[in-house]
Design a protein around this motif. Structure first.
Motif, mmCIF file in Angstrom:
data_model
loop_
_atom_site.group_PDB
_atom_site.id
_atom_site.type_symbol
_atom_site.label_atom_id
_atom_site.label_comp_id
_atom_site.label_asym_id
_atom_site.label_seq_id
_atom_site.Cartn_x
_atom_site.Cartn_y
_atom_site.Cartn_z
ATOM 1 N N ARG A 69 -64.906 -6.755 82.219
ATOM 2 C CA ARG A 69 -64.185 -7.713 81.371
ATOM 3 C C ARG A 69 -63.051 -8.378 82.173
ATOM 4 O O ARG A 69 -62.852 -9.584 82.119
ATOM 5 N N ARG A 70 -62.337 -7.526 82.966
ATOM 6 C CA ARG A 70 -61.239 -8.089 83.786
ATOM 7 C C ARG A 70 -61.776 -9.094 84.790
ATOM 8 O O ARG A 70 -61.195 -10.145 85.019
ATOM 9 N N LEU A 71 -62.910 -8.716 85.389
ATOM 10 C CA LEU A 71 -63.522 -9.585 86.390
ATOM 11 C C LEU A 71 -63.922 -10.919 85.752
ATOM 12 O O LEU A 71 -63.657 -11.994 86.291
ATOM 13 N N LEU A 72 -64.538 -10.826 84.578
ATOM 14 C CA LEU A 72 -64.964 -12.046 83.888
ATOM 15 C C LEU A 72 -63.761 -12.903 83.490
ATOM 16 O O LEU A 72 -63.774 -14.122 83.618
ATOM 17 N N ASP A 73 -62.691 -12.224 83.021
ATOM 18 C CA ASP A 73 -61.499 -12.969 82.601
ATOM 19 C C ASP A 73 -60.852 -13.699 83.768
ATOM 20 O O ASP A 73 -60.185 -14.717 83.587
ATOM 21 N N ALA A 74 -61.030 -13.140 84.986
ATOM 22 C CA ALA A 74 -60.396 -13.772 86.157
ATOM 23 C C ALA A 74 -61.164 -15.014 86.610
ATOM 24 O O ALA A 74 -60.651 -15.809 87.396
ATOM 25 N N LEU A 75 -62.392 -15.177 86.120
ATOM 26 C CA LEU A 75 -63.176 -16.348 86.552
ATOM 27 C C LEU A 75 -62.640 -17.629 85.905
ATOM 28 O O LEU A 75 -62.257 -17.613 84.736
ATOM 29 N N PRO A 76 -62.618 -18.731 86.661
ATOM 30 C CA PRO A 76 -62.083 -19.970 86.082
ATOM 31 C C PRO A 76 -63.083 -20.684 85.173
ATOM 32 O O PRO A 76 -62.812 -21.766 84.705
ATOM 33 N N TYR A 77 -64.275 -20.096 84.979
ATOM 34 C CA TYR A 77 -65.314 -20.743 84.169
ATOM 35 C C TYR A 77 -65.692 -19.857 82.991
ATOM 36 O O TYR A 77 -65.403 -18.674 82.972
ATOM 37 N N ALA A 78 -66.417 -20.475 82.037
ATOM 38 C CA ALA A 78 -67.019 -19.676 80.965
ATOM 39 C C ALA A 78 -68.088 -18.795 81.619
ATOM 40 O O ALA A 78 -68.893 -19.287 82.413
ATOM 41 N N ALA A 79 -68.069 -17.494 81.316
ATOM 42 C CA ALA A 79 -69.037 -16.597 81.972
ATOM 43 C C ALA A 79 -69.566 -15.553 81.002
ATOM 44 O O ALA A 79 -68.825 -15.041 80.172
ATOM 45 N N CYS A 80 -70.880 -15.278 81.120
ATOM 46 C CA CYS A 80 -71.524 -14.254 80.275
ATOM 47 C C CYS A 80 -72.306 -13.316 81.187
ATOM 48 O O CYS A 80 -72.978 -13.771 82.118
ATOM 49 N N LEU A 81 -72.210 -12.022 80.910
ATOM 50 C CA LEU A 81 -72.925 -11.035 81.712
ATOM 51 C C LEU A 81 -74.073 -10.485 80.878
ATOM 52 O O LEU A 81 -73.882 -10.104 79.719
ATOM 53 N N PHE A 82 -75.274 -10.471 81.488
ATOM 54 C CA PHE A 82 -76.451 -9.967 80.761
ATOM 55 C C PHE A 82 -76.964 -8.711 81.447
ATOM 56 O O PHE A 82 -77.008 -8.644 82.678
ATOM 57 N N ARG A 83 -77.340 -7.700 80.633
ATOM 58 C CA ARG A 83 -77.979 -6.503 81.185
ATOM 59 C C ARG A 83 -79.382 -6.450 80.586
ATOM 60 O O ARG A 83 -79.531 -6.452 79.371
ATOM 61 N N ARG A 84 -80.370 -6.446 81.432
ATOM 62 C CA ARG A 84 -81.795 -6.514 81.020
ATOM 63 C C ARG A 84 -82.004 -7.661 80.018
ATOM 64 O O ARG A 84 -82.670 -7.517 78.999
ATOM 65 N N GLY A 85 -81.350 -8.792 80.271
ATOM 66 C CA GLY A 85 -81.560 -9.979 79.436
ATOM 67 C C GLY A 85 -80.763 -9.987 78.140
ATOM 68 O O GLY A 85 -80.828 -10.948 77.381
ATOM 69 N N THR A 86 -79.984 -8.904 77.893
ATOM 70 C CA THR A 86 -79.188 -8.863 76.662
ATOM 71 C C THR A 86 -77.717 -9.003 77.021
ATOM 72 O O THR A 86 -77.250 -8.379 77.986
ATOM 73 N N LEU A 87 -76.995 -9.840 76.239
ATOM 74 C CA LEU A 87 -75.576 -10.069 76.537
ATOM 75 C C LEU A 87 -74.808 -8.747 76.490
ATOM 76 O O LEU A 87 -74.871 -8.021 75.500
ATOM 77 N N SER A 88 -74.074 -8.433 77.597
ATOM 78 C CA SER A 88 -73.319 -7.173 77.584
ATOM 79 C C SER A 88 -71.812 -7.429 77.644
ATOM 80 O O SER A 88 -71.029 -6.581 77.242
ATOM 81 N N ALA A 89 -71.382 -8.584 78.133
ATOM 82 C CA ALA A 89 -69.941 -8.904 78.160
ATOM 83 C C ALA A 89 -69.789 -10.401 78.383
ATOM 84 O O ALA A 89 -70.704 -11.066 78.879
ATOM 85 N N HIS A 90 -68.616 -10.940 78.007
ATOM 86 C CA HIS A 90 -68.332 -12.354 78.291
ATOM 87 C C HIS A 90 -66.819 -12.525 78.308
ATOM 88 O O HIS A 90 -66.097 -11.685 77.756
ATOM 89 N N ASN A 91 -66.348 -13.571 78.951
ATOM 90 C CA ASN A 91 -64.902 -13.826 78.933
ATOM 91 C C ASN A 91 -64.568 -14.743 77.749
ATOM 92 O O ASN A 91 -65.466 -15.160 77.013
ATOM 93 N N ALA A 92 -63.257 -15.052 77.592
ATOM 94 C CA ALA A 92 -62.834 -15.813 76.403
ATOM 95 C C ALA A 92 -63.561 -17.159 76.341
ATOM 96 O O ALA A 92 -64.079 -17.552 75.291
ATOM 97 N N ALA A 93 -63.631 -17.861 77.492
ATOM 98 C CA ALA A 93 -64.283 -19.183 77.494
ATOM 99 C C ALA A 93 -65.780 -19.046 77.250
ATOM 100 O O ALA A 93 -66.436 -19.978 76.775
ATOM 101 N N GLY A 94 -66.339 -17.859 77.568
ATOM 102 C CA GLY A 94 -67.776 -17.639 77.398
ATOM 103 C C GLY A 94 -68.171 -17.399 75.945
ATOM 104 O O GLY A 94 -69.366 -17.398 75.621
ATOM 105 N N ASP A 95 -67.158 -17.213 75.083
ATOM 106 C CA ASP A 95 -67.447 -16.880 73.679
ATOM 107 C C ASP A 95 -68.336 -17.932 73.014
ATOM 108 O O ASP A 95 -69.254 -17.610 72.278
ATOM 109 N N GLU A 96 -68.032 -19.216 73.307
ATOM 110 C CA GLU A 96 -68.807 -20.265 72.625
ATOM 111 C C GLU A 96 -70.220 -20.410 73.200
ATOM 112 O O GLU A 96 -71.020 -21.181 72.678
#
Ligand code: ADP
Length: 352
Positions: free
Chosen positions: A41-68
């Motif tokens: 989550r910290r890593l994603l939050d540090a990214l300057p872009y919207a970001a979503c992390l998928f595990r086996r194709g299923t969303l497992s984490a995202h940063n604030a900008a990635g929410d939408e």
């Protein structure tokens, strides 16, 4: 009451030990998973872009900008495709409200895929802005350098022309001073805009700070034959602020007021409390700013057209620096101006 006899032999002890070991191992795994989730989550939050992390194709984490983007079908399809093909993929996602996004699916491991989205139009705008900024800076640097070069050549050409020699020397010194000031301002701005920048806050006496700044500007006011005064409301609170930076804001505003007010005019610095905020003002009876220029005067290197009068030295960075410092304090800076009547800058700072 029934009597229970508990047999506690070696086998029971072994079972208990195993259960305990199993429980501890499960707890350790759970803690590790939690720690991984937090660091992801910290890593994603540090990214300057919207970001979503998928595990086996299923969303497992995202940063604030990635929410939408978490439920966006294109993004999910991209993650699934990358997982299936084992490839990193870059794709443009159709426009959303006039914006165009470039999505990148990056394979982090066999099962983890990171998808991040970059607003292409914003990136292009930023690139265009930096290109024109570099052009403007180069131009601002080149002008004094050309003058210095010309006069340095003159010094060598006519060593016996004492008057010309002195004039060239004065011009070279002035232009070198201008260059130094421009470079100093550029460095200050770069420092203020750096993500690592932090204010050095302390308990600041605003009245004393303004008295200091006015005293420091008084020589220039005398030199320009301007009446410089200070108008402090009683009972000003102290502020948790960066004293040196805040003084720089007031000095920049005073310097402008003194530069752009013809001799015989007035410049007044003041402070009062309004709706819990400390409001600092710098008002002058000077030439004013054309209405067309007003929206841009805080932009980097912007200098308003002067309708009359002598040329005034400056880099067009003083107000940008002032605004950045005020923003760092969580405050606002505004301007009101009327041509031929004068200009008032207002800095409102939150309490604290
Ligand atoms: P500069 O170094 O040119 O003074 P600033 O960023 O401090 O740069 O100000 C930007 C422009 O805003 C100035 O070039 C000037 O045109 C205008 N300006 C700022 N303050 C005043 C003022 N008090 N009166 C008139 N014009 C002003």
């Amino acid at each position: 009451m029934a009597d229970y006899i508990v047999y506690f032999g070696l086998p029971e002890f072994a079972v208990l030990l195993l259960a305990f070991a199993g429980g501890s191992a499960a707890l350790a795994v759970l803690r590790q998973r939690q720690a991984v989730a937090v660091s992801q989550r910290r890593l994603l939050d540090a990214l300057p872009y919207a970001a979503c992390l998928f595990r086996r194709g299923t969303l497992s984490a995202h940063n604030a900008a990635g929410d939408e983007w978490r439920d966006n079908l294109d993004v999910r399809a991209l993650a699934a495709e990358s997982l299936k093909s084992g490839q990193n993929i870059v794709r443009t996602i159709p426009a959303v409200e006039g914006q165009s996004f470039q999505a990148r699916a990056i394979r982090l491991s066999k099962i983890d895929t990171l998808v991040w989205l970059e607003d292409v139009a914003a990136a292009q705008r930023q690139q265009a802005f930096y290109r024109s900024f570099i052009q403007n800076v180069s131009h601002e640097l080149k002008t004094p350098l050309t003058v210095i070069q010309g006069h340095a050549a003159k010094l060598g050409d006519a060593p016996d022309d004492r008057e010309g020699w002195q004039a060239s020397r004065r011009i070279i010194t002035d232009e070198a001073k201008r260059l130094t000031q421009l470079v100093d301002n550029l460095l200050t701005l770069a420092r203020l805009e750096s993500p690592a920048f932090a204010l050095e806050r302390s308990n600041v006496n605003v009245a004393a700070l303004l008295e200091d700044a006015v005293l420091q500007a008084s020589d220039l006011a005398d030199e320009r034959r301007l009446a410089l005064s200070l108008n402090l409301a009683p009972g000003l609170p102290r502020l948790n602020a960066d004293r040196a930076r805040l003084k720089q804001v007031v000095l920049n505003l005073l310097d402008n007021a003194l530069k752009y007010t013809p001799p015989g005019g007035t410049v007044t610095a003041g402070a009062r409390v309004e709706q819990g905020r400390v409001v600092i003002t710098v008002a002058d009876s000077g030439e004013g700013i054309p209405a067309d220029d007003l929206p841009y005067i805080f932009d980097k290197l912007y200098r308003a057209r002067r309708l009359k009068g002598r040329p005034v030295e400056g880099s067009g960075l003083g107000l940008t620096i002032a605004r950045q410092i005020v923003w760092e304090h969580g405050g606002e800076i505004n301007v009101q101006s009327e041509l031929g009547r004068g200009t008032t800058f207002t800095v409102a700072l939150p309490p604290g």
